[in-house]
Design an enzyme around this catalytic site. Structure first.
Site, mmCIF file in Angstrom:
data_model
loop_
_atom_site.group_PDB
_atom_site.id
_atom_site.type_symbol
_atom_site.label_atom_id
_atom_site.label_comp_id
_atom_site.label_asym_id
_atom_site.label_seq_id
_atom_site.Cartn_x
_atom_site.Cartn_y
_atom_site.Cartn_z
ATOM 1 N N LYS A 84 39.885 56.615 31.149
ATOM 2 C CA LYS A 84 39.538 58.105 31.513
ATOM 3 C C LYS A 84 40.759 58.841 31.650
ATOM 4 C CE LYS A 84 35.497 56.079 33.812
ATOM 5 N NZ LYS A 84 34.731 55.766 35.079
ATOM 6 N N ASP A 100 30.784 61.328 35.955
ATOM 7 C CA ASP A 100 30.680 60.287 37.196
ATOM 8 C C ASP A 100 30.694 61.182 38.471
ATOM 9 O OD1 ASP A 100 31.264 57.753 35.681
ATOM 10 O OD2 ASP A 100 33.279 58.044 35.478
HETATM 11 P P1 NAP Z 1 40.990 51.484 40.742
HETATM 12 O O1 NAP Z 1 41.605 52.973 40.288
HETATM 13 O O2 NAP Z 1 41.583 50.423 40.195
HETATM 14 O O3 NAP Z 1 41.119 51.885 42.277
HETATM 15 C C1 NAP Z 1 40.848 50.814 42.896
HETATM 16 C C2 NAP Z 1 41.153 51.282 44.407
HETATM 17 O O4 NAP Z 1 40.496 50.163 45.511
HETATM 18 C C3 NAP Z 1 42.291 51.371 45.014
HETATM 19 O O5 NAP Z 1 42.587 52.622 45.893
HETATM 20 C C4 NAP Z 1 42.610 50.368 45.559
HETATM 21 O O6 NAP Z 1 43.573 50.318 46.852
HETATM 22 C C5 NAP Z 1 41.512 49.683 46.334
HETATM 23 N N1 NAP Z 1 41.525 48.339 46.471
HETATM 24 C C6 NAP Z 1 41.366 47.439 45.353
HETATM 25 N N2 NAP Z 1 41.408 46.163 45.843
HETATM 26 C C7 NAP Z 1 41.379 46.330 47.326
HETATM 27 C C8 NAP Z 1 41.134 45.157 48.441
HETATM 28 N N3 NAP Z 1 41.154 44.087 48.043
HETATM 29 N N4 NAP Z 1 41.329 45.909 49.552
HETATM 30 C C9 NAP Z 1 41.202 47.270 49.747
HETATM 31 N N5 NAP Z 1 41.282 47.927 48.791
HETATM 32 C C10 NAP Z 1 41.476 47.591 47.583
HETATM 33 O O7 NAP Z 1 39.430 51.649 40.439
HETATM 34 P P2 NAP Z 1 38.296 52.506 40.103
HETATM 35 O O8 NAP Z 1 38.391 52.892 38.703
HETATM 36 O O9 NAP Z 1 38.624 53.786 41.077
HETATM 37 O O10 NAP Z 1 37.016 51.846 40.218
HETATM 38 C C11 NAP Z 1 36.584 51.313 41.484
HETATM 39 C C12 NAP Z 1 35.133 50.777 41.334
HETATM 40 O O11 NAP Z 1 34.304 51.909 41.208
HETATM 41 C C13 NAP Z 1 34.931 49.633 40.391
HETATM 42 O O12 NAP Z 1 35.383 48.603 40.741
HETATM 43 C C14 NAP Z 1 33.604 49.887 39.820
HETATM 44 O O13 NAP Z 1 32.877 48.772 40.379
HETATM 45 C C15 NAP Z 1 33.092 51.072 40.593
HETATM 46 N N6 NAP Z 1 32.646 52.272 39.445
HETATM 47 C C16 NAP Z 1 31.271 52.271 39.367
HETATM 48 C C17 NAP Z 1 30.876 52.993 38.560
HETATM 49 C C18 NAP Z 1 29.423 53.752 38.351
HETATM 50 O O14 NAP Z 1 28.842 54.364 37.632
HETATM 51 N N7 NAP Z 1 28.621 53.201 39.348
HETATM 52 C C19 NAP Z 1 31.602 53.834 37.349
HETATM 53 C C20 NAP Z 1 32.970 53.253 37.505
HETATM 54 C C21 NAP Z 1 33.427 52.407 38.437
HETATM 55 P P3 NAP Z 1 45.242 50.514 46.426
HETATM 56 O O15 NAP Z 1 45.538 51.829 46.440
HETATM 57 O O16 NAP Z 1 45.952 50.080 47.905
HETATM 58 O O17 NAP Z 1 45.430 49.543 45.471
#
Ligand code: NAP
Length: 538
Positions: free
Chosen positions: A315, A355
């Protein structure tokens, strides 16, 4: 018309004929009996192969593929050629015989025998089968591809030429399409492996003679081969033609994306009826892969590539590419620094972020309004950035909680720097204080609770802590697989209002669809399809 051919690789003629009847019922035009296992050189096995040709419920190809070219036949070539002679001169011959060019190259004697067994311009007996002259490489695009193809073109005993090799990237499909454009006789040009799926789905767009589709995922005869159900029902293969516009989902991985299901259904819905198809477009994670691949897709003169949904991890790459190429970026995507939608407009390429608006709309439906509402956003990744920006734009007060404090603070600073004047505010808050947060809504933007993620059984708010969540709060989990995450289950146990990730997914896909086609998808269609699929996946 490009034929749909189902390959059938079995040990017995009875099983092969039963499978062929099923393939006919599911819409195949042709079957390929792969007799590699059935044929062992014995007269009985020759009879079994003759029976296949005679009793086949569909026109057929008979192929005895050697292990050298990805098959299972390890016997001598002269026995295999004897089988082809028997099939060629049979009273009920198959429509086609498939033989590798490499086999004919090894012996002029074999070449002569095959020439006598098949139909060609100098062969007077029209009842003979036609020859499909083939070449396969399961590892790579052959370095001498063009030389071998011109040798195949020079062989007038071949009615159809077949080239199949492992695609190493989406770009290899474009060369296969170019080969089809230059063909001087019917041709099959297919990419193997996950990158090659595009060539299999789009064969009718480029005039391919046939594409292969298995009866069942466990019965594929080449890596990356789709099933008949996928080609017919999911990709609407029969509706694909030379003018079909191509859309897709760009990401890594994309094999399990729900997007092809909803967008293809939308294209064919009453009132929309777009001549378009939506396919998976896997691009490895690195920026260089993304840039090089996306630009050749955009520039290909005959692909009619018209747009894409762009997902993890690309993205931010999409926003960067749009800036580099001078494409139009919608202001929200610009401020977020990430985009999930690419669309070809009359004025050129445009990118957007659906999004963010989808998340804000999902929460607004549950809360009534967002202005001055206190909302906890959990996480500081790409989704948190989109959600927080959209909520601040709507005038909400966002408290951002993230495991790594520095990332939360950096994100807050970025969102503040790009604020649009919607009256919202954002602060970074300590992660350990999340459960005592005095907020009206909590939005999980971490992968906690996600199937296949780092902690599928976990929730950012442990169930025991729900006693501290104010009554009437809204709990929104952006994770949509599973539909009911541990966070949402705990919220339901405490009679809180929930918003699930499927709602956000559906809204962002509906907004993309409007950008792709200018039409709204039929009300409820995307939601029903996405939820059915997610329930089936459990
Ligand atoms: P990302 O960029 O990898 O960010 C993940 C975040 O989660 C980071 O802030 C990370 O914290 C935190 N995290 C990861 N593991 C953790 C743990 N064990 N405990 C606490 N915090 C944790 O991911 P993203 O792209 O933002 O996506 C996040 C989620 O959004 C995805 O898993 C997906 O299911 C969902 N999503 C939904 C849609 C929809 O249309 N509904 C679309 C896209 C994504 P740190 O900074 O500390 O590493």
């Amino acid at each position: 018309m490009t034929l749909l051919c189902t390959p059938i690789l079995t040990d017995t003629a009875d099983a092969a004929l039963r499978a062929a009847a099923l393939a006919k019922m599911k819409g195949a035009d042709l079957v390929e009996y792969r007799v590699d296992r059935l044929f062992d050189g014995s007269p009985d096995s020759i009879d079994a192969c003759l029976r296949l040709a005679k009793d086949s419920p569909l026109p057929c190809i008979v192929t005895c593929r050697t292990s050298r070219e990805g098959g299972e036949y390890d016997g001598p070539d002269d026995e295999r050629v004897a089988l082809y002679e028997a099939l060629g001169t049979a009273e009920h011959p198959p429509r086609y015989l498939d033989l590798e060019q490499s086999t004919l190259d090894r012996s002029s004697n074999l070449r002569q025998k095959i020439r006598l067994a098949v139909h060609h311009p100098a062969q007077l007996r029209e009842s003979r089968p036609s020859l499909i002259l083939s070449m396969h490489d399961f590892d790579r695009r052959p370095a001498d591809l063009i030389r071998r193809l011109s040798a195949m073109h020079a062989d007038d005993s071949a009615a159809v030429l077949k080239v199949a090799y492992r695609a190493r990237s989406l770009r290899d499909n474009l060369e296969l399409f170019d080969l089809l454009a230059l063909r001087s006789r019917p041709m099959i040009a297919l990419g193997m492996g996950e990158f090659g799926l595009m060539s299999r789905i789009l064969a009718p767009k480029f005039g391919g003679f046939l594409t292969f589709a298995s009866l069942h995922p466990s019965e594929v005869t080449a890596p990356g081969q789709p099933t008949l159900d996928e080609l017919v029902d999911l990709y609407r293969f029969r509706a694909i033609g030379p003018a079909t516009r191509v859309y897709g989902v760009v990401g890594w991985p994309v094999a399990h994306s729900l997007s092809p299901l909803v967008h293809n259904a939308g294209f064919h819905a009453p009132g929309v009826e777009a001549d378009a198809v939506y396919i998976p477009l896997p691009i490895p994670p690195e920026w260089e892969h993304f840039k090089a691949t996306l630009l050749v897709l955009c520039d290909h003169p005959r692909l009619d590539f018209s747009g894409a949904s762009v997902t993890l991890p690309h993205k931010e790459h999409l926003a960067r590419l749009a800036r580099e190429e001078g494409w139009t970026i919608d202001p929200l995507a610009e401020r977020i620094g990430a985009a999930n939608t690419l669309v070809r407009a009359s004025s050129g390429w445009k990118v957007a972020n659906t999004d963010a608006t989808a998340a804000a709309e999902s929460l607004q439906r549950a809360m009534g309004w967002l202005k001055n509402r206190r909302i906890a956003v959990i996480g500081a990744g790409g989704v948190a950035r989109a959600v927080a920006t959209a909520l601040v734009d709507q005038g909400a007060t966002v408290a951002l909680y993230n495991r790594t404090k520095g990332r939360a603070e950096a994100l807050v600073a970025e969102v503040r720097a790009g604020m649009s004047g919607g009256g919202g505010q954002i602060v970074a808050a300590p992660y350990e204080k999340l459960c005592g947060a005095c907020c009206e809504a909590f939005v999980n933007c971490t992968p906690l609770g996600m199937t296949g993620g780092p902690a599928p059984g976990e929730s950012p708010i442990p169930p025991a802590e729900f006693e501290n969540i104010p009554h009437g709060s809204v709990i929104f989990d952006t994770v949509y697989n599973p539909l009911r995450t541990p966070l949402l289950n705990a919220a339901l146990d405490h009679n809180l209002t929930i918003v699930d990730g499927a709602e956000m997914f559906v809204r962002q896909a509906e907004q993309q669809f409007r950008l792709f086609t200018g039409h709204a998808p039929p009300s409820g269609l995307f939601d029903r399809l996405a939820r059915e699929k997610l329930r089936d996946a459990r």
